[in-house]
Design an enzyme around this catalytic site. Structure first.
Site, PDB file in Angstrom:
ATOM      1  CE  LYS A   1      34.564  26.105  35.648  1.00  0.00           C
ATOM      2  NZ  LYS A   1      35.256  24.935  35.308  1.00  0.00           N
TER       3      LYS A   1
ATOM      4  N   GLY B   1      40.123  24.362  39.083  1.00  0.00           N
ATOM      5  CA  GLY B   1      39.135  23.950  38.077  1.00  0.00           C
ATOM      6  C   GLY B   1      37.738  24.413  38.430  1.00  0.00           C
TER       7      GLY B   1
ATOM      8  CB  SER C   1      36.643  33.181  35.530  1.00  0.00           C
ATOM      9  OG  SER C   1      37.769  32.648  34.897  1.00  0.00           O
ATOM     10  CB  SER C   2      33.718  33.338  39.838  1.00  0.00           C
ATOM     11  OG  SER C   2      32.419  33.565  40.262  1.00  0.00           O
TER      12      SER C   2
ATOM     13  CG  ASP D   1      35.835  29.444  31.934  1.00  0.00           C
ATOM     14  OD1 ASP D   1      35.343  29.093  30.842  1.00  0.00           O
ATOM     15  OD2 ASP D   1      36.509  28.696  32.661  1.00  0.00           O
TER      16      ASP D   1
ATOM     17  CB  ALA E   1      35.575  29.274  37.001  1.00  0.00           C
ATOM     18  N   GLY E   2      37.443  30.142  40.058  1.00  0.00           N
ATOM     19  CA  GLY E   2      37.415  31.157  41.129  1.00  0.00           C
ATOM     20  C   GLY E   2      37.837  32.535  40.649  1.00  0.00           C
TER      21      GLY E   2
HETATM   22  P1  ATP Z   1      39.579  27.654  35.792  1.00  0.00           P
HETATM   23  O1  ATP Z   1      38.558  26.712  36.357  1.00  0.00           O
HETATM   24  O2  ATP Z   1      38.966  28.848  35.066  1.00  0.00           O
HETATM   25  O3  ATP Z   1      40.695  26.986  35.068  1.00  0.00           O
HETATM   26  P2  ATP Z   1      40.975  27.743  38.223  1.00  0.00           P
HETATM   27  O4  ATP Z   1      39.994  27.462  39.309  1.00  0.00           O
HETATM   28  O5  ATP Z   1      41.755  26.547  37.764  1.00  0.00           O
HETATM   29  O6  ATP Z   1      40.247  28.393  37.036  1.00  0.00           O
HETATM   30  P3  ATP Z   1      41.801  30.173  39.473  1.00  0.00           P
HETATM   31  O7  ATP Z   1      41.582  29.864  40.906  1.00  0.00           O
HETATM   32  O8  ATP Z   1      40.809  31.012  38.787  1.00  0.00           O
HETATM   33  O9  ATP Z   1      42.022  28.814  38.671  1.00  0.00           O
HETATM   34  O10 ATP Z   1      43.235  30.883  39.353  1.00  0.00           O
HETATM   35  C1  ATP Z   1      44.338  30.396  38.703  1.00  0.00           C
HETATM   36  C2  ATP Z   1      45.500  31.394  38.824  1.00  0.00           C
HETATM   37  O11 ATP Z   1      45.071  32.740  38.660  1.00  0.00           O
HETATM   38  C3  ATP Z   1      46.174  31.316  40.176  1.00  0.00           C
HETATM   39  O12 ATP Z   1      47.457  30.840  39.956  1.00  0.00           O
HETATM   40  C4  ATP Z   1      46.177  32.711  40.731  1.00  0.00           C
HETATM   41  O13 ATP Z   1      47.446  33.156  41.157  1.00  0.00           O
HETATM   42  C5  ATP Z   1      45.681  33.608  39.616  1.00  0.00           C
HETATM   43  N1  ATP Z   1      44.647  34.550  40.105  1.00  0.00           N
HETATM   44  C6  ATP Z   1      44.535  35.831  39.772  1.00  0.00           C
HETATM   45  N2  ATP Z   1      43.497  36.414  40.369  1.00  0.00           N
HETATM   46  C7  ATP Z   1      42.890  35.469  41.111  1.00  0.00           C
HETATM   47  C8  ATP Z   1      41.767  35.477  41.958  1.00  0.00           C
HETATM   48  N3  ATP Z   1      41.042  36.572  42.158  1.00  0.00           N
HETATM   49  N4  ATP Z   1      41.414  34.311  42.538  1.00  0.00           N
HETATM   50  C9  ATP Z   1      42.143  33.185  42.316  1.00  0.00           C
HETATM   51  N5  ATP Z   1      43.241  33.149  41.544  1.00  0.00           N
HETATM   52  C10 ATP Z   1      43.616  34.264  40.932  1.00  0.00           C
END
Ligand code: ATP
Length: 291
Positions: free
Chosen positions: A11, A99, A104-105, A137, A101-102
């Site tokens: 997202k 950023g 959460s997705s 999220d 939401a990988g």
């Molecule tokens: P958001 O946009 O919700 O802030 P993000 O994109 O910044 O999310 P994510 O990639 O969702 O961050 O992950 C952040 C942390 O969560 C990472 O440090 C990672 O170690 C941990 N994590 C746990 N499970 C996962 C996963 N399936 N995919 C990615 N990161 C994960």
């Protein structure tokens, strides 16, 4: 059915405003969320033994409770009183801690996939209810599409879909702590809040140019000061024909919205050649769940 494969979509935030800091330390937000075609792929298989085993193409990601896929699977099995074991493979394409939401997705797609695999018939609202226990999220990632997200992110209102466009993503090679960004956010004084109502209006009018003119992310007020690379990428994207360019969520990924796909491809090739902006560069488009 013993195996299911599901996509977990990234997202971006077309708009991100922070309303106030709550007494419990969380922030009330008002965001416009948009799913992208860029996705991770999750394959879930039932196995005769017990336990949840996760394999992923990224060796540095946890494969236990630390992985949101594991937490979603464990939560689902407990809620549905299922005793099976699971083998899960997670193919990560969405940049991590970006950023987008990988995580959460992935959690949301795991809940939806298991609901289908076991034919448990949980409603979307019930899946969102499980998802919010994992993160604010996750309910949006269950719903997908274009949506207004309020509260701490869990109060959702579907919005008209974004007009078709091409989205360029560049993730600079820096880490930005979400906690740091929120702690350094100033909500008083001369701060200009993003015009979320204006963005909604533009979506209702199906007007990409007005949408692009109003799109804004308040968290940039913190990150652009500390990470000049974010401003550099935004400036370059605009120079290369983007209608607008913004940081997504708390960063550090920057995205550009292009009306013209050829310009978007040229910009993509430019960033691929100039790796000092960031090695992770993607050309994608909005994901429309209804189509
Ligand atoms: P958001 O946009 O919700 O802030 P993000 O994109 O910044 O999310 P994510 O990639 O969702 O961050 O992950 C952040 C942390 O969560 C990472 O440090 C990672 O170690 C941990 N994590 C746990 N499970 C996962 C996963 N399936 N995919 C990615 N990161 C994960």
């Amino acid at each position: 059915m013993n195996t299911i494969t599901v996509n977990a979509y990234a997202k971006i935030n077309l708009g991100l405003d922070v309303i106030r800091k709550r007494p419990d330390g969380y922030h009330d937000v008002c965001m416009i969320m948009q799913s992208l075609d860029l996705h991770d792929i999750i394959t879930i298989s039932r196995i005769p033994s017990t336990g949840i085993k996760i394999r992923t193409n990224l060796s540095y990601l946890p494969n236990d409770q630390g992985n949101l896929v594991y937490r979603a699977a464990a939560l689902f099995l407990e809620a549905a009183r299922i005793k099976d074991g699971l083998n899960i493979t997670l193919e990560k394409n969405i940049p991590v801690a970006a950023g987008l939401a990988g995580g959460s997705s992935d959690a949301a797609a795991t809940l939806k996939g298991l609901n289908e695999l076991y034919q448990t018939g949980l409603s979307t609202e019930e899946l969102k209810g499980l998802g919010v226990k994992i993160g604010a999220d996750v309910p949006y990632c269950v719903q997908l599409g274009t949506a207004l997200s309020e509260g701490i992110g869990e109060v959702l209102t579907p919005l008209p879909a974004i007009p078709e466009c091409t989205v360029l993503l560049v993730k600079p090679d820096i880490s930005v702590s979400t906690k740091y960004v929120y702690e350094n956010l100033r909500l008083t004084g001369t701060v200009t809040h993003p015009d979320i109502a204006g963005m909604r209006h533009a979506l209702e009018q199906n007007d990409l140019s007005s949408l692009a003119k109003t799109m804004d992310n308040l968290l940039q007020t913190v990150t652009v000061k500390d990470y000049p690379i974010i401003t550099d990428i935004k400036r370059k994207m605009l120079e290369l024909g983007a209608l607008t360019s913004l940081m997504s969520g708390s960063g550090p990924t920057v995205f550009g919205i292009y009306k013209n796909v050829e310009l978007a491809k040229k910009a993509f090739n430019y960033f691929k050649r100039h790796k000092h902006y960031g090695k992770q560069v993607f050309l994608t488009k909005p994901y429309y769940p209804e189509r």
